[in-house]
Design a protein around this motif. Structure first.
Motif, PDB file in Angstrom:
ATOM      1  N   VAL A  89      -5.185   6.798  -2.674  1.00 42.11           N
ATOM      2  CA  VAL A  89      -5.286   7.567  -3.922  1.00 42.11           C
ATOM      3  C   VAL A  89      -5.926   6.702  -5.009  1.00 42.11           C
ATOM      4  O   VAL A  89      -6.819   7.154  -5.746  1.00 42.11           O
ATOM      5  CB  VAL A  89      -3.886   8.081  -4.349  1.00 42.11           C
ATOM      6  N   ARG A  93      -9.599   7.301  -6.847  1.00 36.17           N
ATOM      7  CA  ARG A  93      -9.723   7.390  -8.312  1.00 36.17           C
ATOM      8  C   ARG A  93     -10.725   6.360  -8.826  1.00 36.17           C
ATOM      9  O   ARG A  93     -11.560   6.655  -9.675  1.00 36.17           O
ATOM     10  CB  ARG A  93      -8.380   7.182  -8.987  1.00 36.17           C
ATOM     11  N   ILE A 129       1.930   8.438  -7.113  1.00 34.06           N
ATOM     12  CA  ILE A 129       0.806   9.085  -6.425  1.00 34.06           C
ATOM     13  C   ILE A 129       0.437  10.374  -7.149  1.00 34.06           C
ATOM     14  O   ILE A 129      -0.735  10.644  -7.413  1.00 34.06           O
ATOM     15  CB  ILE A 129       1.147   9.327  -4.941  1.00 34.06           C
ATOM     16  N   PHE A 130       1.442  11.180  -7.500  1.00 35.88           N
ATOM     17  CA  PHE A 130       1.163  12.438  -8.194  1.00 35.88           C
ATOM     18  C   PHE A 130       0.571  12.205  -9.580  1.00 35.88           C
ATOM     19  O   PHE A 130      -0.273  12.977 -10.038  1.00 35.88           O
ATOM     20  CB  PHE A 130       2.412  13.311  -8.277  1.00 35.88           C
ATOM     21  N   CYS A 133      -2.990  11.604  -8.997  1.00 37.34           N
ATOM     22  CA  CYS A 133      -3.649  12.824  -8.522  1.00 37.34           C
ATOM     23  C   CYS A 133      -4.032  13.762  -9.655  1.00 37.34           C
ATOM     24  O   CYS A 133      -4.926  14.593  -9.489  1.00 37.34           O
ATOM     25  CB  CYS A 133      -2.776  13.547  -7.503  1.00 37.34           C
ATOM     26  N   ASP A 134      -3.399  13.628 -10.812  1.00 40.86           N
ATOM     27  CA  ASP A 134      -3.776  14.449 -11.965  1.00 40.86           C
ATOM     28  C   ASP A 134      -5.211  14.190 -12.405  1.00 40.86           C
ATOM     29  O   ASP A 134      -5.806  15.009 -13.098  1.00 40.86           O
ATOM     30  CB  ASP A 134      -2.816  14.200 -13.137  1.00 40.86           C
ATOM     31  N   PHE A 136      -7.776  14.049 -10.419  1.00 45.02           N
ATOM     32  CA  PHE A 136      -8.704  14.730  -9.511  1.00 45.02           C
ATOM     33  C   PHE A 136      -8.802  16.215  -9.859  1.00 45.02           C
ATOM     34  O   PHE A 136      -7.829  16.815 -10.304  1.00 45.02           O
ATOM     35  CB  PHE A 136      -8.247  14.601  -8.052  1.00 45.02           C
ATOM     36  N   CYS A 139      -6.808  17.996  -4.978  1.00 41.70           N
ATOM     37  CA  CYS A 139      -6.194  16.924  -4.202  1.00 41.70           C
ATOM     38  C   CYS A 139      -5.228  17.562  -3.207  1.00 41.70           C
ATOM     39  O   CYS A 139      -4.337  18.304  -3.618  1.00 41.70           O
ATOM     40  CB  CYS A 139      -5.465  16.018  -5.185  1.00 41.70           C
TER      41      CYS A 139
END
Length: 156
Positions: A89, A93, A129-130, A133-134, A136, A139
């Motif tokens: 991840v 990024r 991780i989450f 992921c914001d 992207f 995801c």
């Protein structure tokens, strides 16, 4: 040929659901505009080491990023797999990839991610991780067979 919704339903219920779907015989590239991030781990309690491998490929199968990261000690297989996912991840990024699919051969880890298991032993890592992921546009996290994760495994 079915002519209406009722006919469509009758037709679909007559399909043989016991037929097995063809299993891919190799790594499957992502759709156009999406990158696939494969992660894996390696751990040896006997040799007191763990490491992670990450490979990122485009829809043509071309590698656009890769990572091999030895860890400083031995960690459990599940925890090392979460570390691998975290590193994948972070690398995606860093490469500023907008749409990604993350794949791991650890079903338990993928289920924990998809279930947002923040209360699990490694919930703090899942939260991190989450948060990444914001960044992207899209995801997704998917499980795949170990047989189709060989490049990431070899890196680990």
């Amino acid at each position: 040929m079915a002519k209406n919704a009722v006919d469509d339903y009758v037709c679909s219920t007559s399909w043989d659901s016991d037929l097995t779907r063809p299993v891919p015989s190799k790594w499957v590239p992502p759709p156009l505009g999406i990158h696939k991030v494969n992660v894996d781990n390696a751990s040896s309690e006997q040799d007191n080491f763990s490491s992670v491998g990450v490979t990122i490929r485009d829809n043509n199968g071309q590698v656009v990023g890769a990572l091999c990261l030895p860890l400083q000690s031995y960690y459990s297989t599940k925890l090392t797999e979460v570390f691998a996912l975290e590193q994948g991840v972070l690398l995606a990024r860093e490469l500023q990839l907008p749409r990604v699919i993350f794949e791991s051969d650890s079903l338990a880890v993928i289920q924990a991610i998809n279930d947002k298991a923040m209360g699990s032993t490694f919930g703090h890592l899942i939260l991190g991780i989450f948060q990444v992921c914001d960044s992207f546009e899209s995801c997704h996290f998917k499980h795949l067979s170990r047989n189709y994760n060989t490049v990431a495994h070899e890196l680990a």
